[in-house]
Each structure stands twice: as structure tokens, then as C-alpha cells.
Scaffold this motif. Sequence first.
Motif, PDB file in Angstrom:
ATOM      1  N   LEU A   1      -4.788  73.683 151.340  1.00 55.88           N
ATOM      2  CA  LEU A   1      -5.314  72.500 150.681  1.00 55.88           C
ATOM      3  C   LEU A   1      -6.568  72.922 149.928  1.00 55.88           C
ATOM      4  N   ASP A   2      -6.500  72.907 148.604  1.00 57.06           N
ATOM      5  CA  ASP A   2      -7.569  73.438 147.763  1.00 57.06           C
ATOM      6  C   ASP A   2      -8.498  72.319 147.308  1.00 57.06           C
ATOM      7  N   PHE A   3      -9.724  72.331 147.831  1.00 56.15           N
ATOM      8  CA  PHE A   3     -10.735  71.363 147.431  1.00 56.15           C
ATOM      9  C   PHE A   3     -12.020  72.085 147.024  1.00 56.15           C
ATOM     10  N   THR A   4     -11.838  73.203 146.317  1.00 52.34           N
ATOM     11  CA  THR A   4     -12.993  73.985 145.875  1.00 52.34           C
ATOM     12  C   THR A   4     -13.850  73.212 144.875  1.00 52.34           C
ATOM     13  N   ALA A   5     -13.216  72.474 143.967  1.00 54.98           N
ATOM     14  CA  ALA A   5     -13.977  71.732 142.961  1.00 54.98           C
ATOM     15  C   ALA A   5     -14.851  70.670 143.619  1.00 54.98           C
ATOM     16  N   GLU A   6     -14.274  69.962 144.587  1.00 59.21           N
ATOM     17  CA  GLU A   6     -15.029  68.917 145.282  1.00 59.21           C
ATOM     18  C   GLU A   6     -16.190  69.501 146.077  1.00 59.21           C
ATOM     19  N   ALA A   7     -15.970  70.630 146.751  1.00 59.88           N
ATOM     20  CA  ALA A   7     -17.036  71.257 147.536  1.00 59.88           C
ATOM     21  C   ALA A   7     -18.123  71.833 146.638  1.00 59.88           C
ATOM     22  N   ALA A   8     -17.741  72.318 145.450  1.00 65.24           N
ATOM     23  CA  ALA A   8     -18.742  72.839 144.511  1.00 65.24           C
ATOM     24  C   ALA A   8     -19.629  71.718 143.993  1.00 65.24           C
ATOM     25  N   ALA A   9     -19.053  70.532 143.822  1.00 57.83           N
ATOM     26  CA  ALA A   9     -19.826  69.391 143.337  1.00 57.83           C
ATOM     27  C   ALA A   9     -20.685  68.772 144.419  1.00 57.83           C
ATOM     28  N   ASP A  10     -20.228  68.879 145.677  1.00 60.52           N
ATOM     29  CA  ASP A  10     -20.936  68.266 146.799  1.00 60.52           C
ATOM     30  C   ASP A  10     -20.724  69.107 148.046  1.00 60.52           C
ATOM     31  N   PRO A  11     -21.724  69.870 148.471  1.00 62.13           N
ATOM     32  CA  PRO A  11     -21.547  70.735 149.653  1.00 62.13           C
ATOM     33  C   PRO A  11     -21.299  69.943 150.932  1.00 62.13           C
ATOM     34  N   ASP A  12     -21.592  68.645 150.925  1.00 68.59           N
ATOM     35  CA  ASP A  12     -21.324  67.802 152.089  1.00 68.59           C
ATOM     36  C   ASP A  12     -19.976  67.080 151.975  1.00 68.59           C
ATOM     37  N   PHE A  13     -19.116  67.533 151.070  1.00 69.69           N
ATOM     38  CA  PHE A  13     -17.824  66.885 150.854  1.00 69.69           C
ATOM     39  C   PHE A  13     -17.015  66.844 152.153  1.00 69.69           C
ATOM     40  N   LEU A  14     -16.400  65.692 152.420  1.00 68.76           N
ATOM     41  CA  LEU A  14     -15.556  65.517 153.589  1.00 68.76           C
ATOM     42  C   LEU A  14     -14.125  65.211 153.162  1.00 68.76           C
ATOM     43  N   LEU A  15     -13.191  65.919 153.745  1.00 65.60           N
ATOM     44  CA  LEU A  15     -11.775  65.672 153.510  1.00 65.60           C
ATOM     45  C   LEU A  15     -11.384  64.359 154.181  1.00 65.60           C
ATOM     46  N   GLU A  16     -10.695  63.500 153.413  1.00 65.80           N
ATOM     47  CA  GLU A  16     -10.260  62.208 153.920  1.00 65.80           C
ATOM     48  C   GLU A  16      -8.733  62.159 154.020  1.00 65.80           C
ATOM     49  N   VAL A  17      -8.228  61.171 154.759  1.00 66.44           N
ATOM     50  CA  VAL A  17      -6.785  61.023 154.913  1.00 66.44           C
ATOM     51  C   VAL A  17      -6.110  60.870 153.567  1.00 66.44           C
ATOM     52  N   GLU A  18      -6.711  60.097 152.663  1.00 65.60           N
ATOM     53  CA  GLU A  18      -6.082  59.887 151.360  1.00 65.60           C
ATOM     54  C   GLU A  18      -5.979  61.179 150.555  1.00 65.60           C
ATOM     55  N   HIS A  19      -6.915  62.118 150.766  1.00 67.80           N
ATOM     56  CA  HIS A  19      -6.821  63.421 150.092  1.00 67.80           C
ATOM     57  C   HIS A  19      -5.584  64.171 150.580  1.00 67.80           C
ATOM     58  N   VAL A  20      -5.364  64.159 151.885  1.00 70.43           N
ATOM     59  CA  VAL A  20      -4.220  64.887 152.444  1.00 70.43           C
ATOM     60  C   VAL A  20      -2.908  64.211 152.041  1.00 70.43           C
ATOM     61  N   ARG A  21      -2.892  62.900 152.056  1.00 74.18           N
ATOM     62  CA  ARG A  21      -1.669  62.184 151.661  1.00 74.18           C
ATOM     63  C   ARG A  21      -1.335  62.457 150.195  1.00 74.18           C
ATOM     64  N   ALA A  22      -2.345  62.503 149.339  1.00 69.33           N
ATOM     65  CA  ALA A  22      -2.106  62.819 147.929  1.00 69.33           C
ATOM     66  C   ALA A  22      -1.580  64.242 147.788  1.00 69.33           C
ATOM     67  N   TRP A  23      -2.131  65.161 148.584  1.00 70.84           N
ATOM     68  CA  TRP A  23      -1.643  66.544 148.565  1.00 70.84           C
ATOM     69  C   TRP A  23      -0.184  66.594 149.007  1.00 70.84           C
ATOM     70  N   GLU A  24       0.160  65.882 150.061  1.00 67.72           N
ATOM     71  CA  GLU A  24       1.535  65.864 150.549  1.00 67.72           C
ATOM     72  C   GLU A  24       2.489  65.292 149.507  1.00 67.72           C
ATOM     73  N   LYS A  25       2.051  64.286 148.789  1.00 61.03           N
ATOM     74  CA  LYS A  25       2.897  63.680 147.756  1.00 61.03           C
ATOM     75  C   LYS A  25       3.245  64.700 146.682  1.00 61.03           C
ATOM     76  N   GLN A  26       2.315  65.606 146.412  1.00 59.17           N
ATOM     77  CA  GLN A  26       2.536  66.618 145.377  1.00 59.17           C
ATOM     78  C   GLN A  26       3.223  67.864 145.915  1.00 59.17           C
ATOM     79  N   HIS A  27       2.907  68.272 147.150  1.00 59.34           N
ATOM     80  CA  HIS A  27       3.338  69.579 147.653  1.00 59.34           C
ATOM     81  C   HIS A  27       4.277  69.521 148.857  1.00 59.34           C
ATOM     82  N   GLY A  28       4.508  68.344 149.406  1.00 60.45           N
ATOM     83  CA  GLY A  28       5.377  68.249 150.565  1.00 60.45           C
ATOM     84  C   GLY A  28       4.588  68.087 151.852  1.00 60.45           C
TER      85      GLY A  28
END
Length: 271
Positions: A117-144
Motif C-alpha cells: 500500500l503506497d502512501f509515500t505522497a501523503e507521508a511526504a506532505a504530512d509526517p503525521d499521516f494516518l492510514l484510514e479504513v477508507e484508504h485501504v478500501r479504495a486501494w482494494e477497489k483498485q488492486h483487489g
Amino acid sequence: MTSEATNTVTDQATGPLAGLLNALADGAVEIVDLTNRLSSETPTLRLPEPFANLIDFSLETVSEYDEPGPFWKHQNIHTGEHIGTHIDAPAHWVTGRHSHDVADIPLPRLIGPAVVLDFTAEAAADPDFLLEVEHVRAWEKQHGPLPEGGWVLYRTGWDAFAQDREKFLNTDEDGSHTPGVSSECAQWLSETGIAGFGVETVGIDAGNAGALDPIFPVHYYLLGADKYGLTSLQNVSQLPTRGAMLIVAPLPIVGGTGSPARVLALVPRRS
């Protein structure tokens, strides 16, 4: 590789293993090392007072081709369990205290498919970035779907700082600022069929996870659900989004809550 060498590999195993060995021998399958080099300079977790910290890694020379050992060199290792690239066993956290220690982790849980799960852009913009359920669900919709019995590797680009303690821990008067996972997402992941969760940061939780509820939710939920954590991973950028096989090799420390580990990924040949 010559046909003679390939035949030699094939002769050493049969069935699926022969196919894998041939693929490794001819480069159709490549090995990517996801492990940070372990030394006294390896950045390690620093908990604030009043909490106690583990010792850093160090070597103590016992003999070096001299009188205590004229023909050999050997050394004592001094280290905490959770140093460098390492695995967290369920027994590491209070919610998993009655579950597996590192010596008892079932072997099939240490080898399995991995997704990134690639969230490099989000972490670069905010070092306190937190992965949320909606991020994972969106990833699953695209990648399985997330892999049953496999590993989720959370790519944030943080391995770029792995040799710089100050940048890796990214600490100021307000604490440590490294990306992680929200409490809701940690609980959700703990209810999936994955074996474990791997990160490029110093711990499987965000740097500021002590302010979340519960504190350190990835530890709390995933280790409490008999899942495992991997930290300080390197070279995750070299893995495909899907299609890698992860091999995790910790020391089988009896009673251990974790262990430095060699973590390897088998991937199809990259063009």
C-alpha cells in the motif's frame, strides 16, 4: 545460466520446488532484501520518560586471531529484541500476552504473499499521516482484496531516512512525527485474514500513537488478534503492488517478544 547448471538445480528438487529453484537460478524470480543493516548506528525507538528503553545493538570481541582464540574471531551480541528490522510477536503487547512468543509463531505465518500500500505522497506532505479504513478500501477497489494469510506492507518512503537517526525518528518538543495507522483502521485490519503488517518506520505504530485511543493501536489490535508486525523495512519500493512472496526469518527466542529478522521478498523479474 547454462542448461547443465539448470539441470543440476532441477536434479536437487522435484515438483514445485524445482520450478522455484530454476526461476531463481535463471533470474525469472529475483530476491529483494527488505532488511536494514544492523549495527550500533541503526536508529532505534526512543520512548519518553518514565518508560524504559532497550539497549542498542553492539558487538563485544571475545577473540580476534590472538591468544584467547588464535585461529578465529568471535563476538558476543548485545541487543534488545526490538532493534532494527524486527518482528513483533503477539506476546509483545498486553493484549497478546497469552498468545505466541517469537519462537512459537507458526511457520506458515512467516512465509506468504505480500501486497504494498503506497502512501509515500501523503507521508511526504504530512509526517503525521494516518492510514484510514477508507484508504485501504479504495486501494482494494483498485488492486483487489488484502491477502488471506499474507502480509500488508505500508510504504511511506520513510526508509530514505533509515541511516539518519534524527530524520528517522523525527522528534521535536511535541514528540515523534512518523506516519502510521488510525485506531479505527488498526482495529479493522485486525479483523481481516492477514498474517501481519509491515512498515518502513521504527515501529508499527505512528510516532505520535501514544496520543491515540487506545495508545499504540496497531500493537493493541493486531498483536491482540494474533497477528505480527515488521518494522524498519527497506526497499519496499522495489516490490510490485501485488505478486511478491515474503519470507520472514526471526531468531526463535524462547519466551521472546520479538527478534531482529532477515526479511526477504521473492518477486518476478523486473524489466
